[in-house]
Write a protein that holds these residues in place. Structure first.
Motif, short mmCIF file in Angstrom:
data_model
loop_
_atom_site.label_atom_id
_atom_site.label_comp_id
_atom_site.label_asym_id
_atom_site.label_seq_id
_atom_site.Cartn_x
_atom_site.Cartn_y
_atom_site.Cartn_z
N UNK A 156 0.87 -1.18 0.00
CA UNK A 156 0.00 0.00 0.00
C UNK A 156 0.91 1.22 0.00
N UNK A 157 0.52 2.26 -0.71
CA UNK A 157 1.34 3.47 -0.77
C UNK A 157 1.68 3.96 0.63
N UNK A 158 2.94 4.30 0.82
CA UNK A 158 3.37 4.83 2.12
C UNK A 158 3.91 3.78 3.06
N UNK A 159 3.54 2.51 2.88
CA UNK A 159 4.01 1.44 3.76
C UNK A 159 5.37 0.91 3.28
N UNK A 160 6.09 0.20 4.17
CA UNK A 160 7.36 -0.38 3.72
C UNK A 160 7.13 -1.35 2.56
N UNK A 161 8.06 -1.39 1.62
CA UNK A 161 7.94 -2.30 0.48
C UNK A 161 7.96 -3.75 0.98
N UNK A 162 7.33 -4.67 0.22
CA UNK A 162 7.23 -6.06 0.67
C UNK A 162 8.46 -6.88 0.28
N UNK A 169 0.31 -10.00 0.88
CA UNK A 169 -1.04 -10.44 1.28
C UNK A 169 -1.61 -9.48 2.31
N UNK A 170 -0.80 -9.11 3.26
CA UNK A 170 -1.25 -8.23 4.33
C UNK A 170 -1.78 -6.90 3.77
N UNK A 171 -1.07 -6.36 2.78
CA UNK A 171 -1.45 -5.04 2.26
C UNK A 171 -2.54 -5.11 1.19
N UNK A 178 -3.45 -12.34 -7.70
CA UNK A 178 -2.57 -13.44 -7.26
C UNK A 178 -1.24 -12.89 -6.76
N UNK A 179 -0.60 -13.71 -5.92
CA UNK A 179 0.77 -13.44 -5.48
C UNK A 179 1.59 -14.68 -5.80
N UNK A 180 2.71 -14.48 -6.49
CA UNK A 180 3.62 -15.60 -6.73
C UNK A 180 4.60 -15.64 -5.57
N UNK A 181 4.63 -16.77 -4.89
CA UNK A 181 5.47 -16.90 -3.69
C UNK A 181 6.90 -17.26 -4.09
N UNK A 182 7.81 -17.03 -3.17
CA UNK A 182 9.21 -17.34 -3.42
C UNK A 182 9.77 -18.07 -2.22
N UNK A 183 9.47 -19.35 -2.13
CA UNK A 183 9.97 -20.09 -0.98
C UNK A 183 11.10 -21.02 -1.39
N UNK A 184 11.28 -21.22 -2.69
CA UNK A 184 12.25 -22.22 -3.12
C UNK A 184 13.62 -21.65 -3.43
N UNK A 316 7.98 -3.29 9.48
CA UNK A 316 6.64 -3.87 9.59
C UNK A 316 6.40 -4.53 10.95
N UNK A 317 7.46 -5.01 11.59
CA UNK A 317 7.30 -5.64 12.91
C UNK A 317 6.67 -4.66 13.90
N UNK A 318 6.99 -3.37 13.74
CA UNK A 318 6.41 -2.37 14.66
C UNK A 318 4.92 -2.16 14.40
N UNK A 319 4.43 -2.61 13.27
CA UNK A 319 2.98 -2.58 13.03
C UNK A 319 2.36 -3.95 13.29
N UNK A 320 3.09 -4.81 14.02
CA UNK A 320 2.52 -6.09 14.44
C UNK A 320 2.65 -7.21 13.44
N UNK A 321 3.56 -7.10 12.49
CA UNK A 321 3.70 -8.14 11.46
C UNK A 321 4.94 -9.00 11.67
#
Ligand code: TXA
Ligand code: MG
Length: 368
Positions: A156-162, A169-171, A178-184, A316-321
């Motif tokens: 979301x504009x103004x928030x830290x980049x993901x 997902x949170x934003x 869709x979101x393409x995940x990167x776990x591999x 983002x941790x300071x916003x509870x994430x």
């Protein structure tokens, strides 16, 4: 298209390591959908750059001001001419492209008159920002899609980049397809957005990133104009329109600590403030016996790259994430810059921290 602001849904989570999922993501992009995907910097929110309603959906999903243009992502340097995005590249652009693409560099180039991009991509400017990302998932997705993909950071504009799919997902989960995940992939990501360079006039650094001014000058064989500082720039008409907006900011006010951090923490606690501290592991460890102080570890001592990689998750941790989520809101966040041991990413880290401090209180000294 499945995307509809009026009927929010939860975005599909696709796996970046599955060819079938990447094919679905590419098809969604071609059909005008919004798909977030990983890059070696941060996650981007992609849409077909030639489709005006898809591009408009990016701006509305993010709440992004319409005068802030988007970066167009392509699979290779050759795609820039194949897709007719710009006139033939200048010698400097060619030198930078061959030195740093694929990679975390964005070039602002003259826009070809018949490029066919939605005018909103360039926010009406006569230039276009182009990037060829290196991340294998981004590269494969762009190759499959075969279209120019406009992609701002997927926050979301103004928030830290993901820097992970959960941040996206949170934003944005209700507003995108869709979101393409990167776990591999075990990519050694930068964690901060690409270096942006304007090549429409005198080569100018518009946004610092992992690729430093020194590296750019070496590869191009010319001197660059350094980035205008926030203090000196005319923010009503900045070269990179994104410069004038509030960025990366958690809810609590963030102060950049340039003095003795122990003294500064002590002062705020004496005033009865609930203090949060964002710092490298060694600095946080010094406050482990400090009751009521919220600590968020960001990177390792003398390792600027790790600080850069973890910065947005730490904010983002300071916003509870996330795994270090701070559950009780703090009155003030004290961010302690790392020892800078790396010029490109070090300058980028300081730039993002200053922006997160939003110019309100750039520094706190022990006397204030
Ligand atoms: O690393 C990155 O660059 C990420 C990933 C997803 O590629 N993208 C990203 O996009 O950071 P965004 O939209 O968050 O930032 C793009 C920046 C903004 O400051 C914008 O103003 C500037 O690039 N920009 C885009 N097009 C421009 C243009 N034609 N002229 C000047 N600045 C431009
Ligand atoms: Mg952004």
């Amino acid at each position: 298209m499945p995307h509809s602001p009026a009927a929010p849904q939860r975005a599909r989570l696709l796996s970046g390591s599955l060819g079938t999922d990447l094919a679905v993501a590419a098809k969604l992009l071609r059909l005008g959908g919004l798909v977030a995907f990983p890059t070696e910097t941060v996650f981007g929110l992609g849409a077909d750059a030639c489709n005006p309603s898809a591009v408009a959906a990016i701006f509305s999903a993010k709440g992004r001001p319409s005068d802030n243009p988007l970066i167009v992502h392509v699979a290779s340097t050759a795609d820039i001419s194949r897709l007719n995005l710009t006139p033939p590249l200048s010698p400097i652009a060619t030198a930078l492209a061959s030195a740093f693409w694929p990679g975390p560099l964005t070039l602002v180039l003259p826009l070809a008159q018949d490029a066919g991009l939605s005018p909103a991509v360039s926010a009406g400017l006569s230039s276009v920002a182009v990037r060829v990302p290196q991340h294998p998932i981004a590269a494969e997705l762009l190759g499959l899609a075969g279209i120019p993909v406009a992609a701002p950071s997927a926050n979301l504009s103004g928030r830290p980049s993901p820097t992970c799919a959960e941040h996206v997902m949170r934003d944005l989960s209700g507003a995108i397809d869709a979101v393409v995940d990167d776990t591999s992939t075990m990519m050694d990501n930068c964690g901060l957005e690409s270096t942006v360079v304007d090549l429409t006039g005198t080569p100018t650094l518009l946004r610092p990133g992992a690729i430093s001014l020194r590296q750019l000058e070496q590869a191009a064989g010319v001197e660059f104009r350094p980035m205008a500082t926030l203090a000196s720039a005319d923010l009503s008409k900045p070269k990179a329109p994104g410069m004038k907006y509030r960025h990366y900011a958690p809810r609590a006010p963030l102060y950049l600590v340039v003095d003795d951090v122990d003294k500064v923490v002590g002062q705020y606690r004496e005033k009865g403030k609930l203090v949060g501290i964002l710092a490298t592991d060694d600095v946080c460890a010094r406050f482990s016996e400090c009751p009521g102080l919220s600590r968020v570890v960001c990177g390792k001592q003398n390792d600027t790259k790790s600080f850069a990689r973890e910065l947005y998750a730490a904010l983002r941790a300071f916003d509870g994430e996330g795994s270090q989520a701070v559950m009780h809101s703090v009155d003030i966040i004290l961010a302690v810059p790392p020892n800078i041991v790396d010029d490109g990413i070090g300058e980028a880290v300081m730039n993002r921290l200053r922006k997160a401090a939003a110019g309100r209180h750039e520094t706190v000294d022990a006397e204030s």
